[in-house]
Design a protein around this motif. Structure first.
Motif, short mmCIF file in Angstrom:
data_model
loop_
_atom_site.label_atom_id
_atom_site.label_comp_id
_atom_site.label_asym_id
_atom_site.label_seq_id
_atom_site.Cartn_x
_atom_site.Cartn_y
_atom_site.Cartn_z
N THR A 32 0.84 -1.19 0.00
CA THR A 32 0.00 0.00 0.00
C THR A 32 0.88 1.24 0.00
N LEU A 33 0.60 2.16 -0.91
CA LEU A 33 1.35 3.42 -0.95
C LEU A 33 0.83 4.34 0.15
N LYS A 34 1.74 4.84 0.97
CA LYS A 34 1.35 5.72 2.07
C LYS A 34 2.12 7.03 1.98
N ALA A 35 1.45 8.12 2.30
CA ALA A 35 2.06 9.44 2.23
C ALA A 35 3.28 9.53 3.13
N SER A 36 4.32 10.20 2.62
CA SER A 36 5.57 10.48 3.35
C SER A 36 6.42 9.24 3.61
N GLN A 37 6.02 8.09 3.06
CA GLN A 37 6.83 6.88 3.20
C GLN A 37 7.63 6.64 1.92
N GLU A 38 8.93 6.40 2.06
CA GLU A 38 9.76 6.13 0.90
C GLU A 38 9.34 4.81 0.25
N VAL A 39 9.30 4.81 -1.09
CA VAL A 39 8.85 3.62 -1.81
C VAL A 39 9.71 3.45 -3.05
N ASN A 40 9.93 2.19 -3.42
CA ASN A 40 10.61 1.87 -4.67
C ASN A 40 9.56 1.57 -5.72
N LEU A 41 9.49 2.41 -6.75
CA LEU A 41 8.58 2.19 -7.87
C LEU A 41 9.35 1.40 -8.93
N LYS A 42 8.87 0.19 -9.22
CA LYS A 42 9.59 -0.71 -10.12
C LYS A 42 8.83 -0.85 -11.44
N PHE A 43 9.47 -0.44 -12.52
CA PHE A 43 8.88 -0.55 -13.85
C PHE A 43 9.57 -1.70 -14.60
N ASP A 44 8.79 -2.70 -14.94
CA ASP A 44 9.31 -3.86 -15.67
C ASP A 44 9.01 -3.67 -17.15
N LEU A 45 10.04 -3.71 -18.00
CA LEU A 45 9.89 -3.47 -19.43
C LEU A 45 10.16 -4.77 -20.19
N ARG A 46 9.17 -5.18 -20.98
CA ARG A 46 9.30 -6.41 -21.75
C ARG A 46 8.91 -6.19 -23.21
N GLU A 47 9.50 -7.04 -24.07
CA GLU A 47 9.16 -6.99 -25.48
C GLU A 47 7.68 -7.34 -25.66
N ALA A 48 6.98 -6.55 -26.47
CA ALA A 48 5.56 -6.81 -26.68
C ALA A 48 5.34 -8.11 -27.45
N THR A 49 6.33 -8.52 -28.25
CA THR A 49 6.14 -9.70 -29.10
C THR A 49 6.37 -11.02 -28.38
N ASN A 50 7.39 -11.10 -27.50
CA ASN A 50 7.73 -12.38 -26.88
C ASN A 50 7.82 -12.34 -25.36
N VAL A 105 13.40 -6.27 -21.90
CA VAL A 105 14.00 -5.34 -22.85
C VAL A 105 15.49 -5.20 -22.55
N LYS A 106 16.31 -5.29 -23.60
CA LYS A 106 17.76 -5.23 -23.41
C LYS A 106 18.41 -4.05 -24.14
N ASP A 107 17.62 -3.25 -24.82
CA ASP A 107 18.22 -2.21 -25.67
C ASP A 107 17.87 -0.79 -25.21
N LEU A 108 17.64 -0.59 -23.90
CA LEU A 108 17.38 0.76 -23.41
C LEU A 108 18.61 1.64 -23.66
N GLY A 122 16.17 -4.78 -18.01
CA GLY A 122 14.74 -4.93 -18.26
C GLY A 122 13.87 -4.31 -17.19
N GLN A 123 14.48 -3.57 -16.26
CA GLN A 123 13.72 -2.94 -15.18
C GLN A 123 14.29 -1.56 -14.90
N VAL A 124 13.41 -0.64 -14.53
CA VAL A 124 13.82 0.71 -14.14
C VAL A 124 13.19 1.01 -12.79
N ASN A 125 14.03 1.34 -11.80
CA ASN A 125 13.55 1.60 -10.44
C ASN A 125 13.72 3.06 -10.06
N PHE A 126 12.77 3.56 -9.28
CA PHE A 126 12.82 4.92 -8.77
C PHE A 126 12.51 4.89 -7.28
N ILE A 127 13.34 5.55 -6.48
CA ILE A 127 13.05 5.72 -5.06
C ILE A 127 12.48 7.13 -4.86
#
Length: 301
Positions: A204-222, A226-229, A265-270
């Motif tokens: 659960t996302l809570k105000a004023s609490q640090e969180v790691n937002l994890k974006f998983d990037l995958r090829e739409a075809t298979n 993703v390896k070519d960022l 294949g992943q991009v993380n933000f704190i």
């Protein structure tokens, strides 16, 4: 072409021909004298001309302002009437509280200014980089795709000082259809060649609490990672977060940058969300020289 649009076009052509020669001071006078300008000063919630200033705590400097730090404001000059889907010249003058131009700026994330434009319903998003033409002023052409009220976040760094964000507003006139339905909360966004999924380091996302937002990037075809960022503005990706509120203010704006050690294949933000509410996220990344934008809504308790 109707008379209103023709006059706007003529004003714009005159600006393009003259501003590089006469300089920004003459440009402002030219806009006013030709009757094709509207000037808006930055402000937290209104057009009172007061300074709008924000020291970032999300991926930017957290150093407190020193005694020699200058309070800044942004003055936006546009055509008097802005029509949807028409090229619009924007002139943004960065000044101190006495109206004197701020002359020197430092690059951050490879640019002197990041301009974030969103419609007030957060449906429309644009990330631009105006050109600096001297005397504290930046120019860029853009267009607004539909009638709406728009908020502009101008993110810049005076030389030797902290980063600043000034907020300005634009109204684009015309008929606005009623929305069909509210945007649905979804943790997956399918782009042309990339499937982007969003997960969090806590349930659960809570105000004023640090969180790691994890974006998983995958090829739409298979569905392979993703390896070519490629780098985008010197980083693996960028993330803009804006809280849904009315009116939008500088405290609703977060600009974060990806962790350098994000897995392939992943991009993380704190980051952290300052207040409870509904936020919209725009994650931007570079594949094969093209900038992709994946947007998500999240609810913060």
């Amino acid at each position: 072409m109707d008379a209103e649009l023709f006059n706007l076009y003529i004003c714009y052509e005159r600006i393009l021909m003259k501003y590089s020669i006469v300089g920004i001071a003459a440009l402002a006078a030219l806009l006013v004298s030709q009757g094709c300008s509207s000037v808006t000063n930055s402000g937290d919630t209104s057009h009172d001309g007061h300074s709008s200033e924000h020291m970032h705590h999300h991926g930017h400097s957290t150093k407190d302002k020193g005694e020699n730090s200058t309070i800044t404001q942004a003055k936006l000059t546009t055509p008097q009437k802005i029509l949807p889907n028409q090229s619009v010249p924007l002139v943004i003058a960065i000044q101190d509280t006495q109206g004197k131009p701020i002359l020197k700026f430092d690059k951050f994330q490879e640019q002197l200014m990041h301009l974030i434009i969103v419609s007030d319903d957060l449906k429309i998003f644009n990330h631009l980089h105006p050109n600096y033409i001297g005397d504290g002023s930046f120019v860029i052409d853009t267009n607004f795709p539909e009638p709406n009220n728009y908020t502009i976040f101008s993110d810049y760094k005076p030389t030797g000082d902290n980063e600043r964000v000034s907020v300005m507003n634009i109204k684009v006139t015309g008929y606005t259809p009623l929305p069909n339905e509210l945007a649905k909360y979804s943790n997956t966004k399918n782009l042309l060649d990339t499937k982007v999924s969003l997960t969090f380091s806590q349930p659960t996302l809570k105000a004023s609490q640090e969180v790691n937002l994890k974006f998983d990037l995958r090829e739409a075809t298979n569905n392979q990672p993703v390896k070519d960022l490629q780098p985008y503005l010197g980083e693996k990706a960028h993330l803009v977060i804006i809280k849904s509120s009315s009116p939008l203010t500088v405290s609703d704006y977060i600009h974060a940058h990806a962790l350098k050690n994000s897995p392939q294949g992943q991009v993380n933000f704190i980051t952290s969300f300052p207040q409870p509410g509904t936020y919209k996220l725009w994650m931007q990344f570079n594949r094969k020289g093209k900038i992709h934008t994946a947007d998500f809504w999240v609810n913060v308790k």
